[in-house]
Design an enzyme around this catalytic site. Sequence first.
Site, PDB file in Angstrom:
ATOM      1  N   ASP A 214       4.787   0.464  12.068  1.00 51.01           N
ATOM      2  CA  ASP A 214       3.572  -0.185  11.557  1.00 51.01           C
ATOM      3  C   ASP A 214       3.461  -1.639  11.989  1.00 51.01           C
ATOM      4  O   ASP A 214       2.465  -2.280  11.703  1.00 51.01           O
ATOM      5  CB  ASP A 214       3.531  -0.108  10.020  1.00 51.01           C
ATOM      6  CG  ASP A 214       3.300   1.311   9.565  1.00 51.01           C
ATOM      7  OD1 ASP A 214       3.451   1.576   8.360  1.00 51.01           O
ATOM      8  OD2 ASP A 214       2.981   2.155  10.414  1.00 51.01           O
TER       9      ASP A 214
ATOM     10  N   ARG B 299      -8.483  -0.718   5.025  1.00 56.30           N
ATOM     11  CA  ARG B 299      -7.627   0.293   4.391  1.00 56.30           C
ATOM     12  C   ARG B 299      -6.286  -0.302   4.011  1.00 56.30           C
ATOM     13  O   ARG B 299      -5.637   0.142   3.073  1.00 56.30           O
ATOM     14  CB  ARG B 299      -7.381   1.466   5.355  1.00 56.30           C
ATOM     15  CG  ARG B 299      -8.612   2.251   5.688  1.00 56.30           C
ATOM     16  CD  ARG B 299      -8.246   3.477   6.455  1.00 56.30           C
ATOM     17  NE  ARG B 299      -7.156   4.200   5.764  1.00 56.30           N
ATOM     18  CZ  ARG B 299      -6.634   5.321   6.218  1.00 56.30           C
ATOM     19  NH1 ARG B 299      -7.074   5.835   7.341  1.00 56.30           N
ATOM     20  NH2 ARG B 299      -5.678   5.927   5.571  1.00 56.30           N
TER      21      ARG B 299
ATOM     22  N   LYS C  25       0.845  -1.209   0.000  1.00 53.69           N
ATOM     23  CA  LYS C  25       0.000   0.000   0.000  1.00 53.69           C
ATOM     24  C   LYS C  25       0.876   1.253   0.000  1.00 53.69           C
ATOM     25  O   LYS C  25       0.654   2.177  -0.777  1.00 53.69           O
ATOM     26  CB  LYS C  25      -0.866  -0.004   1.263  1.00 53.69           C
ATOM     27  CG  LYS C  25      -1.546   1.312   1.575  1.00 53.69           C
ATOM     28  CD  LYS C  25      -2.462   1.240   2.771  1.00 53.69           C
ATOM     29  CE  LYS C  25      -1.780   1.494   4.075  1.00 53.69           C
ATOM     30  NZ  LYS C  25      -1.522   2.895   4.410  1.00 53.69           N
ATOM     31  N   ASN C  26       1.908   1.269   0.844  1.00 52.98           N
ATOM     32  CA  ASN C  26       2.683   2.500   1.028  1.00 52.98           C
ATOM     33  C   ASN C  26       3.718   2.746  -0.060  1.00 52.98           C
ATOM     34  O   ASN C  26       4.395   3.763  -0.050  1.00 52.98           O
ATOM     35  CB  ASN C  26       3.325   2.514   2.423  1.00 52.98           C
ATOM     36  CG  ASN C  26       2.264   2.666   3.504  1.00 52.98           C
ATOM     37  OD1 ASN C  26       1.096   2.939   3.206  1.00 52.98           O
ATOM     38  ND2 ASN C  26       2.647   2.458   4.743  1.00 52.98           N
TER      39      ASN C  26
ATOM     40  N   CYS D 111      -4.893  12.472  12.868  1.00 59.36           N
ATOM     41  CA  CYS D 111      -5.642  11.212  12.801  1.00 59.36           C
ATOM     42  C   CYS D 111      -5.471  10.574  14.177  1.00 59.36           C
ATOM     43  O   CYS D 111      -4.858  11.141  15.066  1.00 59.36           O
ATOM     44  CB  CYS D 111      -5.098  10.326  11.692  1.00 59.36           C
ATOM     45  SG  CYS D 111      -3.547   9.579  12.127  1.00 59.36           S
TER      46      CYS D 111
ATOM     47  N   ARG E 233       0.338  14.519  13.044  1.00 58.87           N
ATOM     48  CA  ARG E 233       0.730  14.253  11.652  1.00 58.87           C
ATOM     49  C   ARG E 233       0.821  15.547  10.815  1.00 58.87           C
ATOM     50  O   ARG E 233       0.150  15.707   9.805  1.00 58.87           O
ATOM     51  CB  ARG E 233      -0.207  13.248  11.014  1.00 58.87           C
ATOM     52  CG  ARG E 233      -0.566  12.100  11.911  1.00 58.87           C
ATOM     53  CD  ARG E 233      -0.090  10.717  11.646  1.00 58.87           C
ATOM     54  NE  ARG E 233       0.433  10.263  10.436  1.00 58.87           N
ATOM     55  CZ  ARG E 233      -0.076   9.238   9.743  1.00 58.87           C
ATOM     56  NH1 ARG E 233      -1.204   8.713  10.127  1.00 58.87           N
ATOM     57  NH2 ARG E 233       0.533   8.801   8.660  1.00 58.87           N
TER      58      ARG E 233
HETATM   59  C1  EPZ Z   1       4.132   6.918   6.447  1.00 57.67           C
HETATM   60  O1  EPZ Z   1       3.321   7.922   7.004  1.00 57.67           O
HETATM   61  C2  EPZ Z   1       3.244   5.699   6.301  1.00 57.67           C
HETATM   62  N1  EPZ Z   1       2.135   6.018   5.393  1.00 57.67           N
HETATM   63  C3  EPZ Z   1       2.716   5.288   7.673  1.00 57.67           C
HETATM   64  O2  EPZ Z   1       1.979   4.099   7.493  1.00 57.67           O
HETATM   65  C4  EPZ Z   1       3.907   4.987   8.577  1.00 57.67           C
HETATM   66  O3  EPZ Z   1       3.429   4.677   9.862  1.00 57.67           O
HETATM   67  C5  EPZ Z   1       4.816   6.217   8.643  1.00 57.67           C
HETATM   68  O4  EPZ Z   1       5.223   6.601   7.314  1.00 57.67           O
HETATM   69  C6  EPZ Z   1       6.075   5.953   9.455  1.00 57.67           C
HETATM   70  O5  EPZ Z   1       6.773   4.886   8.885  1.00 57.67           O
HETATM   71  C7  EPZ Z   1       2.371   6.030   4.068  1.00 57.67           C
HETATM   72  O6  EPZ Z   1       3.481   5.807   3.605  1.00 57.67           O
HETATM   73  C8  EPZ Z   1       1.201   6.331   3.185  1.00 57.67           C
HETATM   74  P1  EPZ Z   1       6.046  10.305   8.536  1.00 57.67           P
HETATM   75  P2  EPZ Z   1       3.850   9.454   7.030  1.00 57.67           P
HETATM   76  O7  EPZ Z   1       5.894  11.575   7.748  1.00 57.67           O
HETATM   77  O8  EPZ Z   1       4.737   9.688   5.866  1.00 57.67           O
HETATM   78  C9  EPZ Z   1       6.195  13.612  11.916  1.00 57.67           C
HETATM   79  C10 EPZ Z   1       0.149   2.710   7.688  1.00 57.67           C
HETATM   80  O9  EPZ Z   1      -0.186   2.078   8.673  1.00 57.67           O
HETATM   81  N2  EPZ Z   1       6.136  14.584  10.808  1.00 57.67           N
HETATM   82  O10 EPZ Z   1       7.216   9.425   8.256  1.00 57.67           O
HETATM   83  O11 EPZ Z   1       2.675  10.335   7.219  1.00 57.67           O
HETATM   84  C11 EPZ Z   1       4.932  12.777  12.042  1.00 57.67           C
HETATM   85  O12 EPZ Z   1       3.974  13.459  12.822  1.00 57.67           O
HETATM   86  C12 EPZ Z   1       0.577   4.145   7.817  1.00 57.67           C
HETATM   87  O13 EPZ Z   1       0.224   2.242   6.530  1.00 57.67           O
HETATM   88  C13 EPZ Z   1       6.253  15.943  11.103  1.00 57.67           C
HETATM   89  O14 EPZ Z   1       6.379  16.341  12.259  1.00 57.67           O
HETATM   90  O15 EPZ Z   1       4.726   9.444   8.347  1.00 57.67           O
HETATM   91  C14 EPZ Z   1       5.436  11.523  12.705  1.00 57.67           C
HETATM   92  O16 EPZ Z   1       5.517  11.746  14.093  1.00 57.67           O
HETATM   93  C15 EPZ Z   1       0.267   4.671   9.180  1.00 57.67           C
HETATM   94  N3  EPZ Z   1       6.207  16.849  10.078  1.00 57.67           N
HETATM   95  C16 EPZ Z   1       6.846  11.367  12.134  1.00 57.67           C
HETATM   96  O17 EPZ Z   1       7.196  12.656  11.613  1.00 57.67           O
HETATM   97  C17 EPZ Z   1       6.076  16.453   8.765  1.00 57.67           C
HETATM   98  O18 EPZ Z   1       6.057  17.325   7.868  1.00 57.67           O
HETATM   99  C18 EPZ Z   1       6.943  10.355  10.997  1.00 57.67           C
HETATM  100  O19 EPZ Z   1       5.934  10.674  10.084  1.00 57.67           O
HETATM  101  C19 EPZ Z   1       5.947  15.065   8.490  1.00 57.67           C
HETATM  102  C20 EPZ Z   1       5.988  14.150   9.525  1.00 57.67           C
END
Ligand code: EPZ
Length: 409
Positions: A296, A388, A13-14, A108, A113
């Site tokens: 995850d 999802r 998915k990702n 969420c 996020r």
């Molecule tokens: C991706 O989400 C995945 N989703 C998530 O999978 C996964 O849990 C996550 O990466 C971490 O591996 C997809 O790829 C579609 P991040 P993402 O940006 O990119 C903070 C699932 O179960 N952050 O790596 O949204 C954020 O709040 C989903 O399939 C900022 O502060 O995660 C988090 O604490 C759930 N500012 C951390 O960084 C930003 O601009 C990591 O988030 C971006 C992120």
Amino acid sequence: MKLFGEVEVSGAKNAALPILCASLLTPDKLRIRNLPHLQDVTTMLTLLGHIGVDVELDEKMGVMLSGANVNRLQAPYELVRTMRASVLVLGPLVARFGRAQVSLPGGCAIGQRPVDQHIKGLEAMGAEVEIDQGYLTVSAHRLIGAEIVFDLVTVTGTENLMLAATLADGVTVLRNAAMEPEVVDLANCLVGMGAKISGAGSETIKIEGVSALKGVDYAVMFDRIEAGTYMTAVAATGGELLLKGLDVNIISSLVSKLSSAGGEVHSEGEDLLLRAPCRLNPIDIKTAPYPGFPTDMQAQLMALNTIADGTSTVSETIFENRFMHVQELKRLGAKIEIQGNMAVIQGVSELAGAEVMATDLRASAGLVIAGLIASGETSVGRIYHLDRGYERIEEKFGRLGAKIRRLSN
Ligand code: EPZ
């Protein structure tokens, strides 16, 4: 009950979600194969269709996409709020059309996020960013290659800026970039479209902008989190699991954890055989960006720890609120205490079935595993979370001998 058999792992998915957004970068046709049949993929295809991408599903969940007739540079709230990954249309739209308006994804269940890193990168590339009434409006005459150092590792932040940089004027260097395999899969697809990208999979990615990209025929990689979920379920319930078509190297952090739990893992080429242990050792986990232990997979391993022979700790370092499955696991008789971002689990001899509620995608997977471990019947509510990210979960678990049925959506 013990689970025995083979599971066919779906496409990731990702990886699929950012790769589908690459269709916005070119008028040429993209053929994307091995797409998982998931709600999030359907949502992304709906969003791309809304923007004007021609979408043609083929028989086996492959899809033909063409960005030739893109006519709306906007991702509306009603679509974005159901799937945060919609923010991935931002980079490609600004790169190719100079403008995009995307609803702020909003938080969420698992955390705030924010997308500040996405914004910071686009501004570094010369874009004007406004936030007004819940919408991000981004415009740029032409994006200029820039050096961007992420303040923290962000998977979709890295992907969004990689997508944008492919058509920027000049070279972009992403530092402190995410190294997840899904980032590499996106880079491989973009290179197939004529992008000039090096370093994907490392913390520094270099993208040299080109004037145009062409179509590609690309198959999405396997879903390492889906594979890990079934491996964890079989390790926890006993039995044996065969998985095919894997790149075992990219699930090595999970394999080593399941081995220390006492599981026996044999791999040959792209096949992996897991034999569950007769007794489960407790395993300490601390989530981290790749190649660390994936957040995850945290809920799934916690479910396994609830019946391990001893005490274990699970620390969540990526998201600020990813322990909502703890309360639900305690309804099944698990002994878990939360201390800040760490959960301490005392293994119990058995769990007893009960009604539980899913709160987010991976928490619900952890609850299904706990239900398979527990004696008696467990019902998991709000399984739209599951749909999802897991394709035909009751069918795949059913093939392993699990007694699992869908009551309603
Ligand atoms: C991706 O989400 C995945 N989703 C998530 O999978 C996964 O849990 C996550 O990466 C971490 O591996 C997809 O790829 C579609 P991040 P993402 O940006 O990119 C903070 C699932 O179960 N952050 O790596 O949204 C954020 O709040 C989903 O399939 C900022 O502060 O995660 C988090 O604490 C759930 N500012 C951390 O960084 C930003 O601009 C990591 O988030 C971006 C992120």
